[in-house]
Design an enzyme around this catalytic site. Structure first.
Site, short mmCIF file in Angstrom:
data_model
loop_
_atom_site.label_atom_id
_atom_site.label_comp_id
_atom_site.label_asym_id
_atom_site.label_seq_id
_atom_site.Cartn_x
_atom_site.Cartn_y
_atom_site.Cartn_z
N ARG A 167 1.60 -13.24 3.62
CA ARG A 167 2.58 -13.54 2.56
C ARG A 167 3.03 -15.00 2.63
O ARG A 167 4.22 -15.33 2.48
CB ARG A 167 3.81 -12.63 2.65
CG ARG A 167 3.52 -11.15 2.73
CD ARG A 167 3.00 -10.58 1.42
NE ARG A 167 2.94 -9.13 1.48
CZ ARG A 167 1.86 -8.43 1.82
NH1 ARG A 167 0.71 -9.06 2.09
NH2 ARG A 167 1.89 -7.12 1.86
N SER A 237 9.57 -6.37 -2.15
CA SER A 237 10.02 -6.41 -0.75
C SER A 237 10.84 -7.68 -0.52
O SER A 237 10.35 -8.78 -0.79
CB SER A 237 8.83 -6.43 0.20
OG SER A 237 7.99 -5.34 -0.06
N GLU A 332 11.03 -12.64 2.52
CA GLU A 332 9.79 -12.92 1.78
C GLU A 332 10.11 -13.63 0.46
O GLU A 332 9.36 -14.49 -0.01
CB GLU A 332 9.07 -11.59 1.50
CG GLU A 332 7.83 -11.76 0.66
CD GLU A 332 7.08 -10.46 0.43
OE1 GLU A 332 6.78 -9.74 1.40
OE2 GLU A 332 6.79 -10.17 -0.75
#
Ligand code: FAD
Ligand code: NAP
Length: 336
Positions: A167, A237, A332
């Protein structure tokens, strides 16, 4: 108002958290020549600048962004080359990601199907090397073209240049908010090759499934598990899954024998959603900021939450998880 710089524009329709934030300057780009005009504006006014696509991986922490927001709407998908085994496809950065996935799946090009229904644009996909169900963007990435927003230099980035990580990429952690990703090229397979390691896929697919069946299942699972951004604001998320050492994992497994973990190459990954749930946060709500009841990794805005409300909730969760497990969660979502 395409290509025209507007002032004091609400970004609420442009972020899936549905947070109110006004941008000092705002411009939507749909044609190559709009890009040149923006570059001239930046050279002259030197504003702070931010490129957005679907606004599905960011959070505005204040009610005013003191800079220029560039909404990328550059569209188009084309076949660049093909041989017996593979194709190279180019998509413009403002192309909706899932339209690109559908384009590939409908032509029996393999590789991108596990990334079905991820919100947002193709130009943002390399920024955090989007991933789902065991596939990451880097697995199908060929190259991209980006414009440096301050020098006007146009540069082709190879896979190595992008420094893809979990990510993560060059565009997220090395030089954030510096380039506008104009187009991305992908190499996809014409021969059947599916990634079906995730339990949900293995359990629910027939033996030897078709490409279209994989996409349909992933769409179904995602629709049943994730909040619809049209109804409940969220950015997917909020936290990344942490990676731990073997010693740390053994320590945690002694205390919590059911802790879910995965071996990823030479690394050990723990499911952050489980940590948050065990810390008691799943389904909790403070004012209009909350933790999704079906997946604790997802923070939600029930209506009138501010960016600060979401960040306060995120900090409480981070502290609880650290106190209980000694692990620091990393965010994130990009915060502006
Ligand atoms: P934005 O939110 O607009 O931007 C994100 C970042 O990229 C910002 O820093 C922005 O400045 C930068 N950026 C955007 N476009 C460009 C460009 N053209 N050039 C340079 N920089 C740019 N992510 C996953 O990895 N896997 C998932 O399975 C997943 N599922 C999700 C499910 C839901 C319900 C939601 C809401 C989000 C999910 N996400 C997932 C996160 C998100 O969809 C992805 O990160 C997506 O790639 C963001 O695209 P965007 O166009 O909305 O980016
Ligand atoms: P899930 O399948 O219930 O799995 C929970 C977690 O365990 C995931 O975070 C996943 O890690 C990990 N995991 C499960 N099986 C694994 C395996 N075989 N190998 C390695 N790791 C495994 O997760 P979910 O919430 O329903 O999401 C499904 C997929 O969509 C996941 O890949 C997830 O990352 C992705 N997704 C991402 C976002 C986002 O905003 N980033 C939002 C929704 C869904 P990984 O996350 O590393 O895959």
């Amino acid at each position: 108002m395409l290509g025209k710089i507007q002032t004091n524009v609400s970004l609420k329709p442009y972020n899936t958290f549905g947070i109110e934030c006004r941008s000092k300057y705002f411009v939507a780009i749909e044609r190559e020549r709009d890009v040149e005009a923006i570059f001239r504006f930046i050279s002259r006014e030197k504003p702070r600048h931010l490129v957005i696509g679907g606004g599905s991986n960011l959070l505005f922490k204040n009610d005013f962004f003191d800079g220029l927001t560039i909404h990328n709407r550059l569209k188009g998908i084309k076949l660049i080359s093909e041989n017996e085994h593979s194709v190279i496809i180019e998509a413009k950065g403002g192309e909706i990601w899932d339209d690109f996935v559908q384009f590939c799946v409908s032509r029996n090009y393999y590789g991108v199907e596990n990334l079905s229904l991820i919100p947002g644009t193709t130009g943002a996909a390399p920024v955090q090397n989007i991933g789902a169900y065991g596939v990451e963007l880097q697995d199908i990435f060929h190259s991209l073209t980006a414009l440096h927003l301050e020098t006007g230099e146009r540069k082709i980035f190879s896979k190595e240049d992008c420094l893809f990580g979990y990510r993560d990429s060059y565009f997220k952690s090395r030089e954030p908010d510096t380039y506008l990703i104009e187009s991305v090229r992908f190499r996809l397979s014409k021969t059947k090759k599916l990634s079906l390691d995730y339990a949900h896929l293995k359990e629910q697919l027939p033996e030897n499934p078709e490409l279209q069946e994989v996409r349909a299942l992933i769409i179904n699972i995602r629709r049943s598990k994730l909040p619809d951004t049209e109804v409940t604001g969220n950015a997917g998320s909020f936290f990344k899954n942490p990676f731990v050492s073997r010693e740390k994992l053994d320590e945690l497994r002694n205390l919590y024998p059911r802790i879910p973990f995965y071996v990823q190459g030479d690394k050990l990954k723990i499911a952050a959603g489980w940590l948050i749930e065990q810390a008691g946060w799943k389904g909790k709500r403070i004012g209009d900021a909350g933790v999704h009841g079906k997946q604790a990794l997802v923070l939600v805005n029930y209506g009138n939450s501010s960016g600060q409300d979401i960040l306060s909730l995120a900090s409480l969760i981070e502290n609880s998880v650290f106190q209980k497990f000694g692990l620091r969660l990393e965010r994130e979502v990009r915060v502006y």
